[in-house]
Scaffold this motif. Structure first.
Motif, PDB file in Angstrom:
ATOM      1  N   PRO A  15      11.173  -4.413  -7.337  1.00 33.72           N
ATOM      2  CA  PRO A  15       9.899  -3.754  -7.650  1.00 33.72           C
ATOM      3  C   PRO A  15      10.092  -2.282  -8.004  1.00 33.72           C
ATOM      4  CG  PRO A  15       9.753  -5.038  -5.621  1.00 33.72           C
ATOM      5  CD  PRO A  15      11.201  -4.975  -5.992  1.00 33.72           C
ATOM      6  N   GLY A  16       9.187  -1.796  -8.874  1.00 32.81           N
ATOM      7  CA  GLY A  16       9.244  -0.396  -9.253  1.00 32.81           C
ATOM      8  C   GLY A  16       8.409   0.492  -8.371  1.00 32.81           C
ATOM      9  N   ALA A  17       7.212   0.012  -7.986  1.00 39.99           N
ATOM     10  CA  ALA A  17       6.294   0.774  -7.138  1.00 39.99           C
ATOM     11  C   ALA A  17       5.293  -0.200  -6.538  1.00 39.99           C
ATOM     12  CB  ALA A  17       5.583   1.866  -7.935  1.00 39.99           C
ATOM     13  N   LEU A  18       4.524   0.288  -5.561  1.00 40.68           N
ATOM     14  CA  LEU A  18       3.515  -0.523  -4.877  1.00 40.68           C
ATOM     15  C   LEU A  18       2.126  -0.016  -5.200  1.00 40.68           C
ATOM     16  CD1 LEU A  18       5.142  -0.654  -1.318  1.00 40.68           C
ATOM     17  CD2 LEU A  18       5.201  -2.446  -3.041  1.00 40.68           C
ATOM     18  N   LEU A  19       1.181  -0.934  -5.346  1.00 37.33           N
ATOM     19  CA  LEU A  19      -0.222  -0.581  -5.391  1.00 37.33           C
ATOM     20  C   LEU A  19      -0.764  -0.738  -3.980  1.00 37.33           C
ATOM     21  CD1 LEU A  19      -1.412  -2.229  -8.738  1.00 37.33           C
ATOM     22  CD2 LEU A  19      -0.236  -0.046  -8.327  1.00 37.33           C
ATOM     23  N   LEU A  20      -1.446   0.284  -3.491  1.00 38.65           N
ATOM     24  CA  LEU A  20      -1.808   0.381  -2.076  1.00 38.65           C
ATOM     25  C   LEU A  20      -3.306   0.290  -1.874  1.00 38.65           C
ATOM     26  CD1 LEU A  20       0.598   3.350  -1.288  1.00 38.65           C
ATOM     27  CD2 LEU A  20       1.010   0.920  -0.823  1.00 38.65           C
ATOM     28  N   ALA A  21      -3.695  -0.214  -0.683  1.00 39.28           N
ATOM     29  CA  ALA A  21      -5.110  -0.401  -0.373  1.00 39.28           C
ATOM     30  C   ALA A  21      -5.351  -0.172   1.113  1.00 39.28           C
ATOM     31  CB  ALA A  21      -5.565  -1.811  -0.774  1.00 39.28           C
ATOM     32  N   LEU A  22      -6.627  -0.054   1.476  1.00 46.27           N
ATOM     33  CA  LEU A  22      -7.069   0.025   2.861  1.00 46.27           C
ATOM     34  C   LEU A  22      -8.132  -1.039   3.112  1.00 46.27           C
ATOM     35  CD1 LEU A  22      -7.537   3.811   3.773  1.00 46.27           C
ATOM     36  CD2 LEU A  22      -6.126   2.150   4.989  1.00 46.27           C
ATOM     37  N   PRO A  23      -8.119  -1.692   4.278  1.00 43.18           N
ATOM     38  CA  PRO A  23      -9.195  -2.627   4.606  1.00 43.18           C
ATOM     39  C   PRO A  23     -10.481  -1.861   4.914  1.00 43.18           C
ATOM     40  CG  PRO A  23      -7.226  -3.031   5.947  1.00 43.18           C
ATOM     41  CD  PRO A  23      -7.057  -1.691   5.301  1.00 43.18           C
ATOM     42  N   VAL A  24     -11.560  -2.187   4.224  1.00 42.84           N
ATOM     43  CA  VAL A  24     -12.877  -1.588   4.457  1.00 42.84           C
ATOM     44  C   VAL A  24     -13.904  -2.709   4.447  1.00 42.84           C
ATOM     45  CG1 VAL A  24     -14.621   0.039   3.649  1.00 42.84           C
ATOM     46  CG2 VAL A  24     -12.193   0.580   3.367  1.00 42.84           C
ATOM     47  N   ASP A  25     -14.571  -2.911   5.595  1.00 47.98           N
ATOM     48  CA  ASP A  25     -15.591  -3.959   5.714  1.00 47.98           C
ATOM     49  C   ASP A  25     -15.069  -5.315   5.256  1.00 47.98           C
ATOM     50  OD1 ASP A  25     -17.419  -2.095   6.661  1.00 47.98           O
ATOM     51  OD2 ASP A  25     -18.136  -1.605   4.647  1.00 47.98           O
ATOM     52  N   GLY A  26     -13.838  -5.631   5.645  1.00 44.40           N
ATOM     53  CA  GLY A  26     -13.278  -6.936   5.342  1.00 44.40           C
ATOM     54  C   GLY A  26     -12.669  -7.077   3.970  1.00 44.40           C
ATOM     55  N   GLU A  27     -12.677  -6.026   3.157  1.00 43.92           N
ATOM     56  CA  GLU A  27     -12.090  -6.081   1.823  1.00 43.92           C
ATOM     57  C   GLU A  27     -10.995  -5.034   1.694  1.00 43.92           C
ATOM     58  OE1 GLU A  27     -14.943  -5.763  -1.263  1.00 43.92           O
ATOM     59  OE2 GLU A  27     -16.199  -7.410  -0.550  1.00 43.92           O
ATOM     60  N   LEU A  28     -10.008  -5.339   0.847  1.00 42.97           N
ATOM     61  CA  LEU A  28      -8.927  -4.397   0.587  1.00 42.97           C
ATOM     62  C   LEU A  28      -9.320  -3.529  -0.601  1.00 42.97           C
ATOM     63  CD1 LEU A  28      -5.811  -6.697   1.098  1.00 42.97           C
ATOM     64  CD2 LEU A  28      -6.562  -4.820   2.568  1.00 42.97           C
ATOM     65  N   VAL A  29      -9.551  -2.251  -0.324  1.00 45.34           N
ATOM     66  CA  VAL A  29     -10.024  -1.309  -1.331  1.00 45.34           C
ATOM     67  C   VAL A  29      -8.834  -0.488  -1.843  1.00 45.34           C
ATOM     68  CG1 VAL A  29     -11.540   0.656  -1.778  1.00 45.34           C
ATOM     69  CG2 VAL A  29     -12.291  -1.195  -0.249  1.00 45.34           C
ATOM     70  N   PRO A  30      -8.568  -0.478  -3.154  1.00 45.86           N
ATOM     71  CA  PRO A  30      -7.441   0.289  -3.692  1.00 45.86           C
ATOM     72  C   PRO A  30      -7.571   1.777  -3.378  1.00 45.86           C
ATOM     73  CG  PRO A  30      -8.267  -1.253  -5.328  1.00 45.86           C
ATOM     74  CD  PRO A  30      -9.268  -1.254  -4.202  1.00 45.86           C
ATOM     75  N   VAL A  31      -6.438   2.395  -2.971  1.00 46.33           N
ATOM     76  CA  VAL A  31      -6.445   3.832  -2.670  1.00 46.33           C
ATOM     77  C   VAL A  31      -5.359   4.596  -3.428  1.00 46.33           C
ATOM     78  CG1 VAL A  31      -7.469   3.538  -0.383  1.00 46.33           C
ATOM     79  CG2 VAL A  31      -4.971   3.501  -0.634  1.00 46.33           C
ATOM     80  N   GLY A  32      -4.505   3.897  -4.192  1.00 49.09           N
ATOM     81  CA  GLY A  32      -3.466   4.606  -4.923  1.00 49.09           C
ATOM     82  C   GLY A  32      -2.204   3.785  -5.019  1.00 49.09           C
ATOM     83  N   ARG A  33      -1.091   4.460  -5.192  1.00 52.18           N
ATOM     84  CA  ARG A  33       0.182   3.778  -5.377  1.00 52.18           C
ATOM     85  C   ARG A  33       1.300   4.555  -4.704  1.00 52.18           C
ATOM     86  NH1 ARG A  33       1.564   3.163 -11.381  1.00 52.18           N
ATOM     87  NH2 ARG A  33       3.710   3.003 -10.618  1.00 52.18           N
ATOM     88  N   SER A  34       2.451   3.914  -4.625  1.00 52.64           N
ATOM     89  CA  SER A  34       3.630   4.579  -4.069  1.00 52.64           C
ATOM     90  C   SER A  34       4.395   5.271  -5.190  1.00 52.64           C
ATOM     91  CB  SER A  34       4.544   3.556  -3.388  1.00 52.64           C
ATOM     92  OG  SER A  34       5.249   2.795  -4.352  1.00 52.64           O
TER      93      SER A  34
END
Length: 288
Positions: free
Chosen positions: A195-214
């Protein structure tokens, strides 16, 4: 916290249930993986020191050079024969809760009562089976937070004295050092095997919300990560979805509007954690 707050060190290991049944004793990860065969020294101690019909919740760790070493734990797990490394990378089990005692279900009892039951069980324990420290003194907890980092403690866990044991919930609060935060990787860029990089998220109200990348991964980090990911669907030239994977990233990246203001440095994967254990308070931990 409900009933008042108790504080424990947050040990840098893998959360594991010890299911005690004499010769049939098992060690199970949060995802249900059977780790019994990999850590015979811990399994043997639990089987001999804990009454059958009991279930403990705790942290499986490897201690090297007088500190808990998560990297050594991961290397042992990745070895073809983890049990053969017991002498070079000895494991220990740090219990912090008891949810069954001699077939009696304790999950509905307040945490303080379960802790009393755990202390009674632990009175005769010896290494590699120990019990986690606990205090209601916030000043002592703050002292632990600052001085135990050299022993492999990466923060504190706050628990309510009146809380029952509820699996799969975030009733306890983690207070981690600002050096790192946990996020959830939901996709990768680049090939699946590197892999080149990761797409990152946070759980909010039961859903994974994108917050950025590595940031871009180095060759060694990419190869190591490839062993931890499970692609979902066909690989894509842009980004390939993966089964949600908890990862630890550096906390030195600022946040803006609930998102990473710039790519974050990947520190390590945490496959032993479930995404539900990652909270949106990571945003606060990462802010100045």
């Amino acid at each position: 916290m409900p009933g008042g707050t108790a504080w424990e060190p947050k040990w840098d290991g893998m959360r594991v249930l010890a299911i005690v049944d004499g010769p049939g004793t098992e060690l199970r990860s949060r995802q249900g993986a059977n780790l019994t065969w990999a850590f015979p020294e811990v399994t043997h101690a639990v089987a001999n020191l804990v009454p059958a019909g009991s279930v403990l919740d705790g942290e499986l760790v490897v201690r090297l050079h007088d500190r808990v070493d998560f990297g050594a734990l991961q290397r042992r797990l990745a070895a073809p024969n983890p049990a053969a490394l017991a002498a070079q990378a000895p494991a220990a089990y740090i219990a912090f809760d008891v949810i069954r005692r001699e077939h009696g279900d304790l999950r509905d009892l307040p945490f303080i009562e379960r802790r009393i039951a755990l202390e009674e069980l632990a009175a005769s324990w010896t290494d590699p089976l120990t019990m986690s420290a606990l205090t209601g003194d916030v000043d002592l907890a703050a002292h632990w937070f600052h001085v135990l980092t050299g022993q492999g403690v990466d923060g504190l866990v706050a628990k309510g004295l009146d809380q029952p044991y509820r699996a799969g919930t975030r009733d306890w609060r983690k207070v981690k050092h600002r050096t790192s935060v946990d996020l959830v990787a939901t996709a990768i860029t680049g090939p699946v095997d590197q892999p080149g990089a990761l797409l990152l998220a946070l759980p909010v109200d039961g859903e994974l919300v994108p917050v950025g990348r590595s940031r871009s991964l180095g060759p060694a980090a990419a190869l190591a990560l490839a062993r931890q990911i499970t692609p979902l669907g066909m690989p894509s030239a842009i980004a390939t979805s993966i089964a949600p994977l908890v990862v630890e990233v550096s906390a030195d990246v600022p946040w803006s509007g609930g998102r990473l203001a710039q790519p974050a440095q990947l520190l390590r994967a945490r496959p032993e954690l479930h995404p539900v254990e990652v909270g949106s308070d990571a945003v606060l931990v990462g802010c100045d």
